[in-house]
Design a protein around this motif. Structure first.
Motif, PDB file in Angstrom:
ATOM      1  N   LEU A  94      30.953  -1.478  -8.936  1.00 25.98           N
ATOM      2  CA  LEU A  94      30.028  -2.509  -8.205  1.00 25.98           C
ATOM      3  C   LEU A  94      30.782  -2.385  -6.520  1.00 25.98           C
ATOM      4  CD1 LEU A  94      30.182  -5.368 -10.676  1.00 25.98           C
ATOM      5  CD2 LEU A  94      28.238  -3.986 -10.044  1.00 25.98           C
ATOM      6  N   ALA A  95      32.087  -2.341  -6.518  1.00 29.60           N
ATOM      7  CA  ALA A  95      32.564  -2.165  -5.100  1.00 29.60           C
ATOM      8  C   ALA A  95      31.955  -1.065  -4.584  1.00 29.60           C
ATOM      9  CB  ALA A  95      34.050  -2.056  -5.181  1.00 29.60           C
ATOM     10  N   LEU A  96      31.807   0.073  -5.150  1.00 33.31           N
ATOM     11  CA  LEU A  96      31.463   1.045  -4.421  1.00 33.31           C
ATOM     12  C   LEU A  96      30.018   1.159  -4.154  1.00 33.31           C
ATOM     13  CD1 LEU A  96      32.950   3.849  -6.925  1.00 33.31           C
ATOM     14  CD2 LEU A  96      33.712   3.558  -4.446  1.00 33.31           C
ATOM     15  N   LEU A  97      29.237   0.241  -5.068  1.00 39.33           N
ATOM     16  CA  LEU A  97      27.874   0.211  -4.736  1.00 39.33           C
ATOM     17  C   LEU A  97      27.245  -0.958  -3.698  1.00 39.33           C
ATOM     18  CD1 LEU A  97      26.573   0.868  -8.233  1.00 39.33           C
ATOM     19  CD2 LEU A  97      26.513   2.572  -6.468  1.00 39.33           C
ATOM     20  N   HIS A  98      28.366  -1.952  -3.404  1.00 40.20           N
ATOM     21  CA  HIS A  98      28.049  -3.119  -2.788  1.00 40.20           C
ATOM     22  C   HIS A  98      27.510  -2.839  -1.080  1.00 40.20           C
ATOM     23  CE1 HIS A  98      28.511  -7.214  -1.122  1.00 40.20           C
ATOM     24  NE2 HIS A  98      29.284  -6.437  -0.299  1.00 40.20           N
ATOM     25  N   SER A  99      26.657  -3.336  -0.858  1.00 37.56           N
ATOM     26  CA  SER A  99      25.729  -3.274   0.411  1.00 37.56           C
ATOM     27  C   SER A  99      26.493  -4.666   1.168  1.00 37.56           C
ATOM     28  CB  SER A  99      24.222  -3.585   0.321  1.00 37.56           C
ATOM     29  OG  SER A  99      23.796  -3.804   1.536  1.00 37.56           O
ATOM     30  N   LYS A 100      26.678  -4.121   2.534  1.00 35.47           N
ATOM     31  CA  LYS A 100      27.024  -4.894   3.400  1.00 35.47           C
ATOM     32  C   LYS A 100      26.138  -5.784   4.212  1.00 35.47           C
ATOM     33  CE  LYS A 100      30.990  -2.152   4.699  1.00 35.47           C
ATOM     34  NZ  LYS A 100      31.908  -1.368   5.714  1.00 35.47           N
ATOM     35  N   ASN A 101      24.671  -5.490   3.952  1.00 32.96           N
ATOM     36  CA  ASN A 101      23.721  -6.304   4.485  1.00 32.96           C
ATOM     37  C   ASN A 101      22.505  -6.321   3.491  1.00 32.96           C
ATOM     38  OD1 ASN A 101      22.720  -3.383   4.579  1.00 32.96           O
ATOM     39  ND2 ASN A 101      22.851  -3.002   6.644  1.00 32.96           N
ATOM     40  N   GLU A 102      22.882  -6.725   2.339  1.00 31.79           N
ATOM     41  CA  GLU A 102      21.825  -6.748   1.195  1.00 31.79           C
ATOM     42  C   GLU A 102      20.864  -5.855   1.056  1.00 31.79           C
ATOM     43  OE1 GLU A 102      21.400  -9.553  -1.107  1.00 31.79           O
ATOM     44  OE2 GLU A 102      23.682  -9.605  -0.347  1.00 31.79           O
ATOM     45  N   GLY A 103      21.330  -4.570   1.116  1.00 30.42           N
ATOM     46  CA  GLY A 103      20.494  -3.465   0.567  1.00 30.42           C
ATOM     47  C   GLY A 103      19.939  -2.596   1.764  1.00 30.42           C
ATOM     48  N   ARG A 104      20.093  -3.141   3.057  1.00 25.62           N
ATOM     49  CA  ARG A 104      19.235  -2.382   4.103  1.00 25.62           C
ATOM     50  C   ARG A 104      19.994  -1.260   4.426  1.00 25.62           C
ATOM     51  NH1 ARG A 104      19.030  -7.852   5.802  1.00 25.62           N
ATOM     52  NH2 ARG A 104      20.771  -7.371   7.255  1.00 25.62           N
ATOM     53  N   ASP A 105      21.214  -0.890   3.927  1.00 27.16           N
ATOM     54  CA  ASP A 105      21.913   0.123   4.256  1.00 27.16           C
ATOM     55  C   ASP A 105      21.755   1.316   3.225  1.00 27.16           C
ATOM     56  OD1 ASP A 105      23.416  -1.037   2.270  1.00 27.16           O
ATOM     57  OD2 ASP A 105      25.404  -1.288   3.374  1.00 27.16           O
ATOM     58  N   GLY A 106      20.869   1.083   2.267  1.00 30.37           N
ATOM     59  CA  GLY A 106      20.762   2.082   1.237  1.00 30.37           C
ATOM     60  C   GLY A 106      21.560   1.541  -0.024  1.00 30.37           C
ATOM     61  N   LEU A 107      22.452   0.728  -0.030  1.00 28.64           N
ATOM     62  CA  LEU A 107      23.354   0.379  -0.936  1.00 28.64           C
ATOM     63  C   LEU A 107      22.521  -0.610  -1.848  1.00 28.64           C
ATOM     64  CD1 LEU A 107      26.922   0.882   0.455  1.00 28.64           C
ATOM     65  CD2 LEU A 107      25.589   2.353  -1.036  1.00 28.64           C
ATOM     66  N   TYR A 108      23.476  -1.415  -2.810  1.00 29.93           N
ATOM     67  CA  TYR A 108      22.968  -2.485  -3.804  1.00 29.93           C
ATOM     68  C   TYR A 108      23.186  -3.812  -3.151  1.00 29.93           C
ATOM     69  CZ  TYR A 108      22.501   0.998  -7.646  1.00 29.93           C
ATOM     70  OH  TYR A 108      21.898   1.666  -8.269  1.00 29.93           O
ATOM     71  N   SER A 109      22.100  -4.636  -3.438  1.00 32.23           N
ATOM     72  CA  SER A 109      22.028  -5.978  -3.033  1.00 32.23           C
ATOM     73  C   SER A 109      22.637  -6.836  -4.108  1.00 32.23           C
ATOM     74  CB  SER A 109      20.647  -6.478  -2.608  1.00 32.23           C
ATOM     75  OG  SER A 109      19.754  -6.658  -4.032  1.00 32.23           O
ATOM     76  N   THR A 110      22.802  -8.095  -3.691  1.00 37.51           N
ATOM     77  CA  THR A 110      23.687  -9.048  -4.847  1.00 37.51           C
ATOM     78  C   THR A 110      22.811  -9.009  -5.996  1.00 37.51           C
ATOM     79  OG1 THR A 110      24.639 -10.273  -2.992  1.00 37.51           O
ATOM     80  CG2 THR A 110      24.513 -11.166  -5.066  1.00 37.51           C
ATOM     81  N   ALA A 111      21.381  -9.055  -6.061  1.00 35.00           N
ATOM     82  CA  ALA A 111      20.791  -9.017  -7.021  1.00 35.00           C
ATOM     83  C   ALA A 111      20.756  -7.795  -7.794  1.00 35.00           C
ATOM     84  CB  ALA A 111      19.316  -9.447  -6.748  1.00 35.00           C
ATOM     85  N   ASP A 112      20.675  -6.680  -7.047  1.00 33.83           N
ATOM     86  CA  ASP A 112      20.836  -5.482  -7.856  1.00 33.83           C
ATOM     87  C   ASP A 112      22.289  -5.223  -8.438  1.00 33.83           C
ATOM     88  OD1 ASP A 112      18.383  -4.636  -6.846  1.00 33.83           O
ATOM     89  OD2 ASP A 112      19.187  -3.749  -4.815  1.00 33.83           O
ATOM     90  N   LEU A 113      23.275  -5.834  -7.945  1.00 34.42           N
ATOM     91  CA  LEU A 113      24.593  -5.530  -8.350  1.00 34.42           C
ATOM     92  C   LEU A 113      24.576  -6.508  -9.749  1.00 34.42           C
ATOM     93  CD1 LEU A 113      26.771  -5.932  -5.251  1.00 34.42           C
ATOM     94  CD2 LEU A 113      26.581  -3.821  -6.838  1.00 34.42           C
ATOM     95  N   ARG A 114      23.981  -7.291  -9.657  1.00 31.51           N
ATOM     96  CA  ARG A 114      24.093  -8.284 -10.869  1.00 31.51           C
ATOM     97  C   ARG A 114      23.239  -7.593 -12.077  1.00 31.51           C
ATOM     98  NH1 ARG A 114      21.388 -12.299  -9.034  1.00 31.51           N
ATOM     99  NH2 ARG A 114      23.097 -13.252  -7.985  1.00 31.51           N
ATOM    100  N   SER A 115      22.169  -6.983 -11.791  1.00 31.42           N
ATOM    101  CA  SER A 115      21.548  -6.258 -12.743  1.00 31.42           C
ATOM    102  C   SER A 115      22.407  -4.903 -13.057  1.00 31.42           C
ATOM    103  CB  SER A 115      20.221  -5.705 -12.347  1.00 31.42           C
ATOM    104  OG  SER A 115      19.296  -6.840 -12.008  1.00 31.42           O
ATOM    105  N   GLU A 116      22.793  -4.434 -12.282  1.00 34.10           N
ATOM    106  CA  GLU A 116      23.653  -3.286 -12.639  1.00 34.10           C
ATOM    107  C   GLU A 116      25.110  -3.528 -13.417  1.00 34.10           C
ATOM    108  OE1 GLU A 116      24.430   1.207 -12.092  1.00 34.10           O
ATOM    109  OE2 GLU A 116      22.657  -0.240 -12.027  1.00 34.10           O
ATOM    110  N   LYS A 117      25.624  -4.689 -13.127  1.00 37.26           N
ATOM    111  CA  LYS A 117      26.477  -5.345 -14.062  1.00 37.26           C
ATOM    112  C   LYS A 117      26.064  -5.462 -15.482  1.00 37.26           C
ATOM    113  CE  LYS A 117      30.313  -8.725 -14.340  1.00 37.26           C
ATOM    114  NZ  LYS A 117      30.864  -9.851 -13.508  1.00 37.26           N
ATOM    115  N   ILE A 118      24.938  -5.890 -15.470  1.00 37.36           N
ATOM    116  CA  ILE A 118      24.585  -6.007 -17.085  1.00 37.36           C
ATOM    117  C   ILE A 118      24.060  -4.847 -17.605  1.00 37.36           C
ATOM    118  CG2 ILE A 118      22.576  -7.131 -18.195  1.00 37.36           C
ATOM    119  CD1 ILE A 118      22.553  -9.169 -16.141  1.00 37.36           C
ATOM    120  N   ARG A 119      23.665  -3.992 -16.990  1.00 37.78           N
ATOM    121  CA  ARG A 119      23.355  -2.728 -17.741  1.00 37.78           C
ATOM    122  C   ARG A 119      24.389  -1.831 -18.112  1.00 37.78           C
ATOM    123  NH1 ARG A 119      21.705   2.798 -15.969  1.00 37.78           N
ATOM    124  NH2 ARG A 119      22.587   2.365 -14.081  1.00 37.78           N
ATOM    125  N   MET A 120      25.747  -2.044 -17.284  1.00 39.23           N
ATOM    126  CA  MET A 120      26.803  -1.338 -17.724  1.00 39.23           C
ATOM    127  C   MET A 120      27.707  -1.929 -18.924  1.00 39.23           C
ATOM    128  SD  MET A 120      28.032   0.150 -14.079  1.00 39.23           S
ATOM    129  CE  MET A 120      28.343  -1.385 -13.190  1.00 39.23           C
TER     130      MET A 120
END
Length: 220
Positions: A94-120
């Motif tokens: 989650l730390a590696l995927l975390h976006s500093k601007n809610e996904g505009r940099d191509g990484l994961y937004s807070t909502a994306d991270l929540r979904s990814e955590k559930i998936r893993m």
């Protein structure tokens, strides 16, 4: 100019390190609460090397025997329940995927991270470790230029096998039914041909007759 013997020596060293890593990975699979970390890996190799009397590729049998002979060695390892290991790995991902601007940099937004955590949540330790390696590799490649990426591809696809179609014969092997590694040199192979022709033929089939013959003649 790099001499051929230097290239071959480096290839043998690299092949041995690959075998050592495979052995360590197998031990982590067997001892599920043994935390995968640099300190534990170093300890595994040291214990197996000391038991064998020389550097070997670690394996579960050798480590079991060493721990049975000296149970206090267990205290030297970092122990962590497998579920705690998985939680730590998920947090690393989650730390590696975390976006500093809610996904505009191509990484994961807070909502994306929540979904990814559930998936893993149900993933095994090994799958989580593979995911970390995948993310780190992609992020490192994203920083490279096109020529650098092409060079990586060329290196990755380079065939380091000295005998086409066959793996390189290691310097040290553990004979069937044994726990201590022996040097796979000319003397060992010649004696094997006389005393256990079935095992000798098996090595020829696996590593090629040409490679076995060259090792017997001191050419490899």
């Amino acid at each position: 100019m790099i001499a051929q013997k230097d290239v071959e020596a480096k290839t043998r060293v690299n092949a041995f390190e690959v075998e050592r890593q495979r052995g360590v990975d197998a031990i982590y699979q067997h001892y599920r609460n043994l935390k995968p970390c640099e300190a534990n890996q170093k300890m595994i190799c040291e214990i197996c090397d000391q038991w064998a009397g020389e550097p070997i590729a670690p394996n579960v049998t050798v480590l079991d025997l060493a721990l049975q002979a000296n149970p206090q060695l267990v205290d030297s390892f970092a122990i962590e329940h497998i579920n705690e290991q998985r939680k730590d790995l998920i947090q690393q991902i989650l730390a590696l995927l975390h976006s500093k601007n809610e996904g505009r940099d191509g990484l994961y937004s807070t909502a994306d991270l929540r979904s990814e955590k559930i998936r893993m949540a149900s993933w095994s330790r090994e799958k989580l470790q593979a995911r970390i390696s995948e993310i780190q590799s992609k992020q490192a490649q994203a920083k490279l230029s096109a020529p650098q990426l092409h060079q990586i591809v060329r290196e990755a696809t380079k065939d380091t096998r000295r005998y086409q179609g066959y793996p390189n014969l290691p310097e040290m092997i553990v004979p069937p039914g044994k726990v201590q590694a022996v040097r796979c040199d000319s003397a060992y192979l010649l004696n094997l041909a006389r005393t256990d022709f079935y095992e000798y033929r098996r090595l020829c089939a696996r590593f090629s007759s040409a490679q076995i013959t060259d090792r017997q003649q001191g050419k490899s």
